[in-house]
Write a protein that holds these residues in place. Structure first.
Motif, PDB file in Angstrom:
ATOM      1  N   LEU A  28      -1.422  20.476 -12.060  1.00 47.71           N
ATOM      2  CA  LEU A  28      -1.700  19.148 -12.598  1.00 47.71           C
ATOM      3  C   LEU A  28      -2.959  18.631 -11.915  1.00 47.71           C
ATOM      4  N   TRP A  29      -3.937  18.241 -12.713  1.00 47.50           N
ATOM      5  CA  TRP A  29      -5.217  17.740 -12.202  1.00 47.50           C
ATOM      6  C   TRP A  29      -5.274  16.227 -12.409  1.00 47.50           C
ATOM      7  N   PHE A  30      -5.289  15.489 -11.299  1.00 45.38           N
ATOM      8  CA  PHE A  30      -5.326  14.027 -11.331  1.00 45.38           C
ATOM      9  C   PHE A  30      -6.764  13.551 -11.128  1.00 45.38           C
ATOM     10  N   SER A  31      -7.273  12.784 -12.074  1.00 43.93           N
ATOM     11  CA  SER A  31      -8.612  12.214 -11.964  1.00 43.93           C
ATOM     12  C   SER A  31      -8.508  10.737 -11.593  1.00 43.93           C
ATOM     13  N   LEU A  32      -9.424  10.265 -10.756  1.00 46.45           N
ATOM     14  CA  LEU A  32      -9.423   8.878 -10.298  1.00 46.45           C
ATOM     15  C   LEU A  32     -10.692   8.169 -10.763  1.00 46.45           C
ATOM     16  N   VAL A  33     -10.545   6.954 -11.261  1.00 47.55           N
ATOM     17  CA  VAL A  33     -11.712   6.169 -11.658  1.00 47.55           C
ATOM     18  C   VAL A  33     -12.603   5.903 -10.451  1.00 47.55           C
ATOM     19  N   GLU A  34     -11.974   5.546  -9.328  1.00 49.91           N
ATOM     20  CA  GLU A  34     -12.710   5.299  -8.093  1.00 49.91           C
ATOM     21  C   GLU A  34     -12.138   6.174  -6.983  1.00 49.91           C
ATOM     22  N   PRO A  35     -12.994   6.830  -6.205  1.00 52.41           N
ATOM     23  CA  PRO A  35     -12.497   7.664  -5.104  1.00 52.41           C
ATOM     24  C   PRO A  35     -11.667   6.853  -4.115  1.00 52.41           C
ATOM     25  N   VAL A  36     -10.710   7.524  -3.483  1.00 48.34           N
ATOM     26  CA  VAL A  36      -9.846   6.887  -2.487  1.00 48.34           C
ATOM     27  C   VAL A  36     -10.044   7.585  -1.151  1.00 48.34           C
ATOM     28  N   SER A  37      -9.510   7.002  -0.102  1.00 46.69           N
ATOM     29  CA  SER A  37      -9.631   7.620   1.214  1.00 46.69           C
ATOM     30  C   SER A  37      -8.780   8.886   1.279  1.00 46.69           C
ATOM     31  N   VAL A  38      -9.114   9.762   2.213  1.00 44.07           N
ATOM     32  CA  VAL A  38      -8.328  10.983   2.404  1.00 44.07           C
ATOM     33  C   VAL A  38      -6.886  10.620   2.750  1.00 44.07           C
ATOM     34  N   GLY A  39      -6.705   9.583   3.563  1.00 38.44           N
ATOM     35  CA  GLY A  39      -5.359   9.158   3.928  1.00 38.44           C
ATOM     36  C   GLY A  39      -4.538   8.733   2.724  1.00 38.44           C
ATOM     37  N   GLN A  40      -5.161   7.994   1.806  1.00 44.26           N
ATOM     38  CA  GLN A  40      -4.450   7.579   0.595  1.00 44.26           C
ATOM     39  C   GLN A  40      -4.103   8.778  -0.279  1.00 44.26           C
ATOM     40  N   ALA A  41      -5.049   9.698  -0.414  1.00 46.08           N
ATOM     41  CA  ALA A  41      -4.799  10.893  -1.225  1.00 46.08           C
ATOM     42  C   ALA A  41      -3.664  11.715  -0.633  1.00 46.08           C
ATOM     43  N   GLU A  42      -3.672  11.887   0.686  1.00 44.53           N
ATOM     44  CA  GLU A  42      -2.614  12.665   1.328  1.00 44.53           C
ATOM     45  C   GLU A  42      -1.264  11.973   1.196  1.00 44.53           C
ATOM     46  N   ALA A  43      -1.249  10.642   1.316  1.00 43.42           N
ATOM     47  CA  ALA A  43       0.004   9.907   1.155  1.00 43.42           C
ATOM     48  C   ALA A  43       0.550  10.076  -0.260  1.00 43.42           C
ATOM     49  N   PHE A  44      -0.334  10.051  -1.241  1.00 36.49           N
ATOM     50  CA  PHE A  44       0.071  10.231  -2.634  1.00 36.49           C
ATOM     51  C   PHE A  44       0.647  11.630  -2.847  1.00 36.49           C
ATOM     52  N   LEU A  45      -0.055  12.643  -2.364  1.00 33.10           N
ATOM     53  CA  LEU A  45       0.398  14.021  -2.550  1.00 33.10           C
ATOM     54  C   LEU A  45       1.708  14.279  -1.808  1.00 33.10           C
ATOM     55  N   GLN A  46       1.817  13.777  -0.591  1.00 35.68           N
ATOM     56  CA  GLN A  46       3.055  13.955   0.165  1.00 35.68           C
ATOM     57  C   GLN A  46       4.212  13.222  -0.503  1.00 35.68           C
ATOM     58  N   GLY A  47       3.922  12.043  -1.060  1.00 33.60           N
ATOM     59  CA  GLY A  47       4.956  11.304  -1.770  1.00 33.60           C
ATOM     60  C   GLY A  47       5.454  12.061  -2.990  1.00 33.60           C
ATOM     61  N   LEU A  48       4.526  12.646  -3.745  1.00 34.13           N
ATOM     62  CA  LEU A  48       4.923  13.454  -4.899  1.00 34.13           C
ATOM     63  C   LEU A  48       5.758  14.651  -4.459  1.00 34.13           C
ATOM     64  N   ALA A  49       5.321  15.317  -3.387  1.00 40.99           N
ATOM     65  CA  ALA A  49       6.032  16.502  -2.912  1.00 40.99           C
ATOM     66  C   ALA A  49       7.443  16.156  -2.450  1.00 40.99           C
ATOM     67  N   GLU A  50       7.582  15.048  -1.736  1.00 40.30           N
ATOM     68  CA  GLU A  50       8.897  14.662  -1.228  1.00 40.30           C
ATOM     69  C   GLU A  50       9.842  14.255  -2.352  1.00 40.30           C
ATOM     70  N   ARG A  51       9.293  13.633  -3.387  1.00 40.05           N
ATOM     71  CA  ARG A  51      10.152  13.151  -4.463  1.00 40.05           C
ATOM     72  C   ARG A  51      10.463  14.228  -5.498  1.00 40.05           C
ATOM     73  N   TYR A  52       9.475  15.056  -5.828  1.00 38.76           N
ATOM     74  CA  TYR A  52       9.648  15.980  -6.949  1.00 38.76           C
ATOM     75  C   TYR A  52       9.636  17.465  -6.565  1.00 38.76           C
ATOM     76  N   LEU A  53       9.141  17.796  -5.377  1.00 39.12           N
ATOM     77  CA  LEU A  53       9.013  19.206  -5.005  1.00 39.12           C
ATOM     78  C   LEU A  53       9.798  19.546  -3.746  1.00 39.12           C
ATOM     79  N   ALA A  54      10.724  18.698  -3.366  1.00 39.37           N
ATOM     80  CA  ALA A  54      11.429  18.874  -2.094  1.00 39.37           C
ATOM     81  C   ALA A  54      12.212  20.176  -2.032  1.00 39.37           C
ATOM     82  N   ALA A  55      12.683  20.674  -3.170  1.00 34.91           N
ATOM     83  CA  ALA A  55      13.493  21.894  -3.173  1.00 34.91           C
ATOM     84  C   ALA A  55      12.650  23.159  -3.099  1.00 34.91           C
ATOM     85  N   LEU A  56      11.337  23.026  -3.213  1.00 35.50           N
ATOM     86  CA  LEU A  56      10.457  24.194  -3.207  1.00 35.50           C
ATOM     87  C   LEU A  56      10.017  24.549  -1.797  1.00 35.50           C
ATOM     88  N   ALA A  57       9.907  25.843  -1.531  1.00 44.28           N
ATOM     89  CA  ALA A  57       9.325  26.287  -0.267  1.00 44.28           C
ATOM     90  C   ALA A  57       7.853  25.892  -0.247  1.00 44.28           C
TER      91      ALA A  57
END
Length: 252
Positions: free
Chosen positions: A94-123
């Motif tokens: 899945l390729w997510f495009s952003l209208v305005e760039p965000v900080s690395v911290g925000q991007a990592e928080a978003f990705l980690q949030g997705l992983a914890e909510r939807y990918l937690a069962a995956l290695a």
């Protein structure tokens, strides 16, 4: 891809490969698409911010996982749909495009949030989260997979299940059709991204508990409070004299 894929280049630049991102430029992209070369793209801008993100799932059952993630992004987080691609091996992206760039911290928080909510069962080895940790770039789509030689390609999400057993193309996709698919996707607006980050954050109960908890006083504040208490006891004529004397001694 014998003809210059100009429309596809334009769509990739609109969503991902903008002038603000570092690394490959438009000419590099055009050459890679025309020759079938593998090109790695970085989502980082010149000032160290993040212009887009990629989430991938590999291995058995990848379609069910990525489909649930895709629906969650739309229904739970109310975000603009990310572009979906088959990986050329055994997975999806899945390729997510952003209208305005965000900080690395925000991007990592978003990705980690997705992983914890939807990918937690995956290695962890079955996940691709970019940019996160050491993963700072990904292979451009469409392109032949370096190990299998099969092609990655952007797809209509509604047809993703049909490719569940073979998430790849045996030959290069039509660049005009790839451009048509990408034309249907839009970048995520700043307000929507902020809202999604909040929804991926700690549960409201935890946030509420932290926000209403009384702050611990600093050492100086605690000492001042104790001194005021002892002075009040010492000067209160209704308090037993023995206690008033003890309070006075404590102040010495």
């Amino acid at each position: 891809m014998s003809q210059p894929p100009l429309r596809l280049v334009a769509e990739l630049q609109r969503l991902y490969l903008r002038s603000t991102t570092t690394g490959a430029g438009g000419d590099d992209l055009l050459n890679a698409l025309a020759t079938g070369a593998s090109l790695r793209l970085s989502p980082l801008t010149a000032d160290g911010r993040v212009a887009w993100m990629v989430v991938g799932v590999e291995g058995e059952g990848a379609w069910e996982v990525i489909a649930a993630l895709y629906e969650g992004v739309l229904d739970d987080l109310a975000l603009a749909a990310p572009a979906m691609a088959v990986s050329g091996d055994a997975g999806y992206r899945l390729w997510f495009s952003l209208v305005e760039p965000v900080s690395v911290g925000q991007a990592e928080a978003f990705l980690q949030g997705l992983a914890e909510r939807y990918l937690a069962a995956l290695a962890p080895a079955r996940r691709i989260l970019c940019p996160l940790g050491d993963v700072l770039d990904v292979v451009m789509v469409p392109a032949p997979h370096p190990a299998t030689g099969r092609w990655s390609a952007f797809i209509d999400p509604g047809l993703g299940g049909m490719l569940a057993d073979e998430p790849w193309l045996d030959m290069a996709p039509n660049p005009e059709k790839q451009a048509d698919i990408l034309a249907g996707f839009a970048a995520i607006k700043p307000a929507a991204f902020e809202q999604a980050l909040a929804r991926l954050g700690p549960p409201p109960e935890a946030v509420s508990a932290r926000s209403v908890a009384a702050p611990r006083p600093a050492a100086g504040e605690a000492a001042d409070e104790a001194r005021r208490f002892l002075l009040a006891v010492m000067n209160d004529p209704t308090v037993d004299m023995t206690l008033r004397i003890e309070a006075a001694k404590a102040l010495l």
